[in-house]
Design an enzyme around this catalytic site. Sequence first.
Site, mmCIF file in Angstrom:
data_model
loop_
_atom_site.group_PDB
_atom_site.id
_atom_site.type_symbol
_atom_site.label_atom_id
_atom_site.label_comp_id
_atom_site.label_asym_id
_atom_site.label_seq_id
_atom_site.Cartn_x
_atom_site.Cartn_y
_atom_site.Cartn_z
ATOM 1 N N LYS A 45 0.819 -1.204 0.000
ATOM 2 C CA LYS A 45 0.000 0.000 0.000
ATOM 3 C C LYS A 45 0.862 1.267 0.000
ATOM 4 O O LYS A 45 0.634 2.198 -0.773
ATOM 5 C CB LYS A 45 -0.930 -0.021 1.216
ATOM 6 C CG LYS A 45 -1.908 -1.177 1.211
ATOM 7 C CD LYS A 45 -2.788 -1.203 2.447
ATOM 8 C CE LYS A 45 -2.021 -1.534 3.705
ATOM 9 N NZ LYS A 45 -1.416 -2.879 3.664
ATOM 10 N N HIS A 122 -2.193 -4.515 9.317
ATOM 11 C CA HIS A 122 -2.156 -5.455 10.436
ATOM 12 C C HIS A 122 -3.506 -5.509 11.125
ATOM 13 O O HIS A 122 -4.163 -4.483 11.333
ATOM 14 C CB HIS A 122 -1.081 -5.032 11.432
ATOM 15 C CG HIS A 122 -0.658 -6.134 12.364
ATOM 16 N ND1 HIS A 122 -1.455 -6.551 13.407
ATOM 17 C CD2 HIS A 122 0.450 -6.909 12.407
ATOM 18 C CE1 HIS A 122 -0.846 -7.525 14.063
ATOM 19 N NE2 HIS A 122 0.313 -7.768 13.479
ATOM 20 N N SER A 550 -19.838 -2.994 43.507
ATOM 21 C CA SER A 550 -19.896 -2.108 42.329
ATOM 22 C C SER A 550 -18.490 -1.669 41.918
ATOM 23 O O SER A 550 -18.112 -0.517 42.097
ATOM 24 C CB SER A 550 -20.802 -0.902 42.583
ATOM 25 O OG SER A 550 -20.506 -0.253 43.793
#
Length: 637
Positions: A45, A122, A550
């Site tokens: 590319k 990738h 929590s």
Amino acid sequence: MATRTQESAYQVQDIIAEDIDAYLLQHQHKSLLRFITCGSVDDGKSTLIGRLLYDSKMIFEDQLAALESDSKKVGTQGGEIDFALLVDGLAAEREQGITIDVAYRYFSTEKRKFIVADTPGHEQYTRNMITGASTADLAVILVDARKGILTQTKRHSYLAHLIGIRHLVLAVNKMDLIGYDQATYDRIVADYAAFAESIGIAAFTPMPISGFKGDNITTSSAQTPWYDGPTLIDHLDTVTLDVSEDQAGAFRMPVQWVNRPNLDFRGFSGLVASGSIAPGDAVRVLPGGRTSTIARVVAFGGDLPRAVAGQSVTVTLADEIDCSRGDVIVAAESPPEAADQFEATIVWMADDAMLPGRPYWLKLATQTVTATVQQPKYQINVNTMERLAAKTLELNAIGVGNLSTDRPLVFEPYADNRQLGGFILVDKITNATVAAGMLHFSLRRAQNVHWQATDIGREAHASLKNQKAAVLWFTGLSGAGKSTIANRVEMKLARMNRHTFLLDGDNVRHGLNRDLGFTDADRVENIRRVGEVAKLMTDAGLIVITAFISPFRAEREMVRQMMAPGEFIEVHIDTPLAEAERRDVKGLYAKARAGKLANFTGIDSPYEAPANPEIRIDTTGMTPDEAADAIVAMLIP
């Protein structure tokens, strides 16, 4: 008086100036094509883009000299120019010979201007490819002729199609390394055609190229006499853009900001997403629904008779109506829908898996809302296009599921409008972008379920009890003393004739949340349900006391946002892990250490301590009664 020589010089200068003006005018009115190069790792590319820059004469002499010098140092191309070095700017990219970040480059021909994004191949950096593709009109899918169609080739093709790129070029690269063999090229094109048809790609343009040698890039190659198609640059120069489709649609303009340079001017600025607008046109401001007409359309150079899709403008309205950033100005006769529940395709881009039920920021155009995503309906296998069952989405996974927002979102299906149908999800704690998505449609229940007004409101309920509703949210490690202290607090408030209710973590799991386990996703859903119950109880005017580990800040913040301002009081029972483990009244730490209890907070599951709790209790320095007294004193001075 000027001499004949001076007059001739002036004439030459005038001619040169006219030529420059003509060139600049021609360049200014060239169309712009945004495209990406994508595919698998090392498909060439960056080399292709470097070749395009080189052949289009977009490299200065000093850049060329540096490129030649760097190519000799790197030595990957046998002493010839390594065009990839023009694009791969990061040191890590040059060392590895791969692209990591998205690199944008500009070049032009006599016919058109180009912005090209070199996206990483990738798999780990698929999210960067999506960034580059989000604004592209065309995608060049590169395939190494020696390797054929790979998984990442399919993933990038699927994502490009999903994002709405309709112009695809299949560039079979490195033909020089296979002796320009036509049979190999034909086989690769046939393989890709079968895959493309399976995912709904109607057409693509194949071509054999060599980014390194320059075959079929700007000129037809003598090495491929069997290929009679266009060169890459010819195709890029002549491909028809789909701008007319956006301009033909109904007018939509998300408001970016209110333009108020002085007291005499109040306009609304934004990018026209679709359609066109002119003074006198009737418009509607969503989600409010108020209507008006356009008074002026203003651009940088002054007023315009009309603005079309793709232009950034400021519009003024004939009436003084409420309009601000996040609103959408639309054609009055054909408004888009506003809803708070949707089906969407989601591309997960974070290293940590998606947690169904966790609240994220959803950003669509200029709108920002809180959104929660449900468990995916299915995940898509990009190799086979199978729909696989999934409880969550991992990095680079693509899935379809439902999401809901905390208020109506003005939208259109992504297939109809990329600007009003495409969104990103942002982690509320880290501000990292974790996903990109495309809205399909609103859910019917979003249209059929309405809020029913009642005559007795939450203020009346609290007034009858002679108190102010509140939520005391106890959080801390297992064994910190949450339940013990919460029970003492409720006893003291009862003696003061306060109306309370205690929601304890273990008790709730016997009924309301008995179907939930202790994975991160189940913990998120556990707290979401408890938050909804606590909110209903505050609507009834109660003081609600909760005792839950929590462990995640995001979920505690989600519950805080459910409540009225000032009603959520976070109480951190701050007991060190060593002390909580020493107590181990339930024997849970011992089981976790022995590997008999998975996903235990503090051992193999994280606990995110509050950064700024309203109340912090250090149980190593006070008794449960002293802690309860301190909490009650702060709640009721």
